[in-house]
Scaffold this motif. Structure first.
Motif, PDB file in Angstrom:
ATOM      1  N   LYS A 212       0.873  -1.240   0.244  1.00  7.10           N
ATOM      2  CA  LYS A 212       0.066  -0.150  -0.143  1.00  7.10           C
ATOM      3  C   LYS A 212       1.058   1.371   0.009  1.00  7.10           C
ATOM      4  N   HIS A 213       0.620   2.115  -0.812  1.00  8.30           N
ATOM      5  CA  HIS A 213       1.226   3.315  -0.909  1.00  8.30           C
ATOM      6  C   HIS A 213       0.934   4.095   0.265  1.00  8.30           C
ATOM      7  N   VAL A 214       2.034   4.785   0.960  1.00  7.07           N
ATOM      8  CA  VAL A 214       1.783   5.726   1.904  1.00  7.07           C
ATOM      9  C   VAL A 214       1.770   7.157   1.199  1.00  7.07           C
ATOM     10  N   GLU A 215       0.572   7.596   1.663  1.00  9.05           N
ATOM     11  CA  GLU A 215       0.417   9.069   0.924  1.00  9.05           C
ATOM     12  C   GLU A 215       1.395  10.088   1.159  1.00  9.05           C
ATOM     13  N   GLY A 216       1.865  10.769   0.137  1.00  9.74           N
ATOM     14  CA  GLY A 216       2.954  11.967   0.345  1.00  9.74           C
ATOM     15  C   GLY A 216       4.066  11.578   0.427  1.00  9.74           C
ATOM     16  N   THR A 217       4.432  10.406   0.297  1.00 10.03           N
ATOM     17  CA  THR A 217       5.818   9.582   0.067  1.00 10.03           C
ATOM     18  C   THR A 217       6.344   8.841  -0.856  1.00 10.03           C
ATOM     19  N   ASN A 218       7.349   8.335  -0.798  1.00 11.75           N
ATOM     20  CA  ASN A 218       7.631   7.390  -1.912  1.00 11.75           C
ATOM     21  C   ASN A 218       7.630   5.772  -1.308  1.00 11.75           C
ATOM     22  N   ASN A 219       7.018   5.782  -0.151  1.00  8.86           N
ATOM     23  CA  ASN A 219       7.015   4.544   0.500  1.00  8.86           C
ATOM     24  C   ASN A 219       5.966   3.667   0.266  1.00  8.86           C
ATOM     25  N   TYR A 220       5.898   2.325   0.006  1.00  9.67           N
ATOM     26  CA  TYR A 220       4.716   1.204   0.124  1.00  9.67           C
ATOM     27  C   TYR A 220       5.090   0.363   1.373  1.00  9.67           C
ATOM     28  N   GLU A 221       4.119   0.134   1.911  1.00  8.24           N
ATOM     29  CA  GLU A 221       4.044  -0.809   3.245  1.00  8.24           C
ATOM     30  C   GLU A 221       3.088  -1.622   3.232  1.00  8.24           C
ATOM     31  N   LYS A 222       3.082  -2.812   4.405  1.00  8.29           N
ATOM     32  CA  LYS A 222       2.165  -3.729   4.708  1.00  8.29           C
ATOM     33  C   LYS A 222       1.921  -4.585   3.541  1.00  8.29           C
ATOM     34  N   GLY A 223       2.891  -5.046   2.864  1.00 10.11           N
ATOM     35  CA  GLY A 223       2.571  -6.122   1.847  1.00 10.11           C
ATOM     36  C   GLY A 223       3.556  -7.340   2.125  1.00 10.11           C
ATOM     37  N   LYS A 224       3.521  -8.333   1.616  1.00 14.19           N
ATOM     38  CA  LYS A 224       4.261  -9.578   1.738  1.00 14.19           C
ATOM     39  C   LYS A 224       4.916 -10.018   0.384  1.00 14.19           C
ATOM     40  N   VAL A 225       6.055 -10.572   0.829  1.00 14.70           N
ATOM     41  CA  VAL A 225       6.951 -11.269  -0.366  1.00 14.70           C
ATOM     42  C   VAL A 225       7.362 -12.734  -0.136  1.00 14.70           C
ATOM     43  N   ILE A 226       7.268 -13.489  -0.939  1.00 13.76           N
ATOM     44  CA  ILE A 226       7.726 -14.520  -0.931  1.00 13.76           C
ATOM     45  C   ILE A 226       8.915 -14.897  -1.502  1.00 13.76           C
ATOM     46  N   ASP A 227      10.077 -15.594  -1.023  1.00 15.67           N
ATOM     47  CA  ASP A 227      11.326 -16.033  -1.762  1.00 15.67           C
ATOM     48  C   ASP A 227      10.949 -17.337  -2.205  1.00 15.67           C
ATOM     49  N   PRO A 228      11.077 -17.801  -3.166  1.00 14.35           N
ATOM     50  CA  PRO A 228      10.412 -19.103  -3.899  1.00 14.35           C
ATOM     51  C   PRO A 228      11.700 -20.135  -3.775  1.00 14.35           C
ATOM     52  N   LEU A 229      12.783 -19.680  -3.605  1.00 11.90           N
ATOM     53  CA  LEU A 229      14.016 -20.477  -3.528  1.00 11.90           C
ATOM     54  C   LEU A 229      13.890 -21.360  -2.146  1.00 11.90           C
ATOM     55  N   VAL A 230      13.543 -20.524  -1.011  1.00  8.53           N
ATOM     56  CA  VAL A 230      13.612 -21.217   0.128  1.00  8.53           C
ATOM     57  C   VAL A 230      12.187 -21.195   0.835  1.00  8.53           C
ATOM     58  N   GLY A 231      11.088 -20.667   0.005  1.00 10.43           N
ATOM     59  CA  GLY A 231       9.826 -21.070   0.507  1.00 10.43           C
ATOM     60  C   GLY A 231       9.119 -20.370   1.745  1.00 10.43           C
ATOM     61  N   LYS A 232       9.971 -19.086   2.182  1.00 14.66           N
ATOM     62  CA  LYS A 232       9.465 -18.432   3.214  1.00 14.66           C
ATOM     63  C   LYS A 232       8.673 -17.033   2.803  1.00 14.66           C
ATOM     64  N   ILE A 233       7.800 -16.496   3.574  1.00 16.48           N
ATOM     65  CA  ILE A 233       6.944 -15.382   3.219  1.00 16.48           C
ATOM     66  C   ILE A 233       7.528 -14.204   4.231  1.00 16.48           C
ATOM     67  N   TYR A 234       7.770 -13.154   3.843  1.00 15.94           N
ATOM     68  CA  TYR A 234       8.399 -12.168   4.499  1.00 15.94           C
ATOM     69  C   TYR A 234       7.418 -10.911   4.795  1.00 15.94           C
ATOM     70  N   ASP A 235       7.171  -9.997   5.622  1.00 14.95           N
ATOM     71  CA  ASP A 235       6.643  -8.682   5.627  1.00 14.95           C
ATOM     72  C   ASP A 235       7.577  -7.943   4.531  1.00 14.95           C
ATOM     73  N   ALA A 236       6.969  -7.114   3.941  1.00 12.13           N
ATOM     74  CA  ALA A 236       7.402  -6.353   2.810  1.00 12.13           C
ATOM     75  C   ALA A 236       7.405  -4.780   2.795  1.00 12.13           C
ATOM     76  N   LYS A 237       8.299  -3.980   2.543  1.00  9.61           N
ATOM     77  CA  LYS A 237       8.026  -2.622   2.423  1.00  9.61           C
ATOM     78  C   LYS A 237       9.157  -2.209   1.256  1.00  9.61           C
ATOM     79  N   MET A 238       8.618  -1.115   0.567  1.00  9.63           N
ATOM     80  CA  MET A 238       9.209  -0.641  -0.508  1.00  9.63           C
ATOM     81  C   MET A 238       9.615   0.696  -0.628  1.00  9.63           C
ATOM     82  N   ARG A 239      10.657   1.309  -0.969  1.00  7.33           N
ATOM     83  CA  ARG A 239      10.767   2.764  -1.001  1.00  7.33           C
ATOM     84  C   ARG A 239      11.578   3.035  -2.454  1.00  7.33           C
TER      85      ARG A 239
END
Length: 148
Positions: free
Chosen positions: A92-119
């Motif tokens: 989800k985009h954080v209004e007024g910033t270049n940040n995106y938060e509250k996502g999930k990302v999976i690493d398909p090489l190890v099978g783990k799901i992580y909390d994700a943020k992007m900037r």
């Protein structure tokens, strides 16, 4: 003449700024340990105003044979092909910033799901993914480069 040039420069700056705040597009994933390109990922906006990312190409690397299926992945990723897999969901985009938060990302090489943020950086050409479990301080970063 000077006013026209100034107007063109201002319009270009505004357009660059608008473009820089949007993470949709094609990104080259860079391995945070080796610095090598890993995959091409398309980030798109969902109907619910969240962002998702799908692997559209696995980058060949010398001495590396890519896996075809998600390794030890939980449902709904179990035995899914890595190529075409949606690895990011719910950003989800954080209004007024270049940040995106509250996502999930999976690493398909190890099978783990992580909390994700992007900037997204100010130029719109680099995207930093922060993946963590629980506390963000214990996570790691990965840089992606805009490919489109």
């Amino acid at each position: 003449m000077f006013r026209k040039i100034l107007l063109v420069i201002l319009l270009a700056a505004c357009m660059t700024n608008l473009w820089a705040k949007d993470i949709t597009g094609i990104w080259q994933q860079i391995d945070d340990k080796s610095g090598a390109a890993k995959a091409i990922i398309v980030i798109f906006k969902e109907d619910n105003n969240t962002y998702s990312g799908k692997i559209v190409k696995i980058t060949p690397r010398p001495g590396y044979t890519p896996r075809e299926k998600c390794n030890n992945c939980p449902a709904p990723y179990t035995n899914q092909p890595i190529l075409g897999m949606t690895i990011i969901r719910g950003l989800k985009h954080v209004e007024g910033t270049n940040n995106y938060e509250k996502g999930k990302v999976i690493d398909p090489l190890v099978g783990k799901i992580y909390d994700a943020k992007m900037r997204l950086n100010n130029t719109g050409k680099r995207l930093t993914l922060r993946a963590s479990i629980g506390v963000s301080v214990l996570g790691r970063n990965q840089t992606w480069i805009r490919a489109d």
